[in-house]
Enzyme design. Structure first.
Site, PDB file in Angstrom:
ATOM      1  N   LYS A   1       0.814  -1.211   0.000  1.00  0.00           N
ATOM      2  CA  LYS A   1       0.000   0.000   0.000  1.00  0.00           C
ATOM      3  C   LYS A   1       0.851   1.267   0.000  1.00  0.00           C
ATOM      4  O   LYS A   1       2.062   1.239   0.221  1.00  0.00           O
ATOM      5  CB  LYS A   1      -0.966  -0.004   1.198  1.00  0.00           C
ATOM      6  CG  LYS A   1      -2.140  -0.949   0.995  1.00  0.00           C
ATOM      7  CD  LYS A   1      -3.182  -0.810   2.091  1.00  0.00           C
ATOM      8  CE  LYS A   1      -4.417  -1.657   1.777  1.00  0.00           C
ATOM      9  NZ  LYS A   1      -5.456  -1.560   2.836  1.00  0.00           N
TER      10      LYS A   1
ATOM     11  N   ARG B   1      -3.498 -10.002   5.289  1.00  0.00           N
ATOM     12  CA  ARG B   1      -4.089 -10.005   3.949  1.00  0.00           C
ATOM     13  C   ARG B   1      -3.023  -9.493   2.978  1.00  0.00           C
ATOM     14  O   ARG B   1      -2.575  -8.345   3.084  1.00  0.00           O
ATOM     15  CB  ARG B   1      -5.329  -9.116   3.895  1.00  0.00           C
ATOM     16  CG  ARG B   1      -6.046  -9.121   2.556  1.00  0.00           C
ATOM     17  CD  ARG B   1      -7.299  -8.247   2.599  1.00  0.00           C
ATOM     18  NE  ARG B   1      -8.033  -8.287   1.335  1.00  0.00           N
ATOM     19  CZ  ARG B   1      -7.805  -7.473   0.305  1.00  0.00           C
ATOM     20  NH1 ARG B   1      -6.856  -6.543   0.406  1.00  0.00           N
ATOM     21  NH2 ARG B   1      -8.515  -7.592  -0.811  1.00  0.00           N
TER      22      ARG B   1
END
Length: 277
Positions: free
Chosen positions: A221, A255
């Site tokens: 991210k 995740r």
């Protein structure tokens, strides 16, 4: 092992023990996800990705049909459902029993997927923005990932405290409706500045004190690639580093886009904890 908390999830009548943290693999059946390496929207690439994730030791596969990258455009419901159907069908053909999560913020999509594909978890990055979502999950008696995703991020007084307060209110509502298996996700990258993301990660043990399974999704991210001044494609090492930190702070589920590095990170983390006992 994860921050002193141990949990089990009821997934379709089978209990998943989270004493050893688990890996949730991302299956983006999309042409536009922020990380190009995760875009799998043709049958052969979907099949190959699922086979690779299984071979590398994935515990849960999270199938999504609508990119939720910053500034994303919502695809029509029909298109999202078509993509999810394709991913779920291929997964169920390859492994009928592998825990399946569906990544959607639409209650109608969740309901349809649950009825068709033996779904174990609904992963809702919106935090229940769709007013029907909690009822769909409650009626289906399946696990639910509740993500913190407040549009009022400019009004945070204390990021960690505010995240906990917001999640707690919604957890209480879910429990009132009869949802027993709630997984909390602090929502890294959703309605938070870069510094707020790092502050929240640094204080993640406070979120873990909510005494619910804790999912962390920071894979590749912007908090990583912007800090490192690189691209999502070049942010794997940063992902591994912060995932290890998240495990130490109490994460139960990682995740990720990259299964093998996460599996190895958990294995090394487990060894460290065993030696320390």
């Amino acid at each position: 092992m994860s921050g002193g908390y141990s949990y089990t999830l009821n997934l379709g009548g089978h209990l998943m023990d989270l004493e050893v943290p688990k890996v949730m693999g991302i299956l983006n059946v999309t042409p536009d996800s922020f990380y190009s390496g995760s875009r799998t929207y043709q049958e052969d690439t979907i099949r190959n990705r699922i086979n690779l994730m299984i071979s590398e030791g994935v515990d849960i596969i999270d199938v999504g049909g609508c990119s939720t990258r910053p500034g994303f455009n919502e695809v029509p419901e029909e298109e999202e459902m078509k993509r999810i159907d394709l991913g779920c069908k291929i997964l169920r053909d390859l492994d009928p029993d592998l825990p399946l999560s569906v990544d959607t913020f639409r209650a109608s999509i969740a309901k349809e997927a649950i009825s068709q594909w033996k779904v174990d978890i609904i992963n809702d990055i919106s935090g229940g923005r769709d007013e029907n979502m909690f009822n769909v999950v409650a009626d289906s008696k399946i696990a639910y990932v509740l993500t913190h995703n407040s549009k009022q991020h400019l009004l945070y007084k204390d990021i960690t405290s505010d995240v906990i307060t917001d999640l707690s209110k919604k957890v209480n509502e879910l429990h009132r409706l009869g949802v027993n298996d709630v997984i909390i996700d602090p929502g890294f990258g959703f309605a938070k500045t870069l510094d707020e993301n790092f502050c929240l990660l640094n204080e993640l043990e406070e979120v873990a004190k909510m005494d619910l399974p804790l999912l962390v999704g920071i894979s590749r991210k912007s908090m990583i690639y912007k800090t490192l001044e690189c691209s999502p494609e070049a942010s794997l090492v940063g992902t591994v580093a912060l995932n290890c930190f998240a495990l130490e702070k109490g994460a139960n589920i990682l995740r990720v886009h990259d299964i093998k590095p996460a599996v190895e990170t958990i294995k090394l983390f487990k060894k460290l904890k065993e030696i320390a006992q």
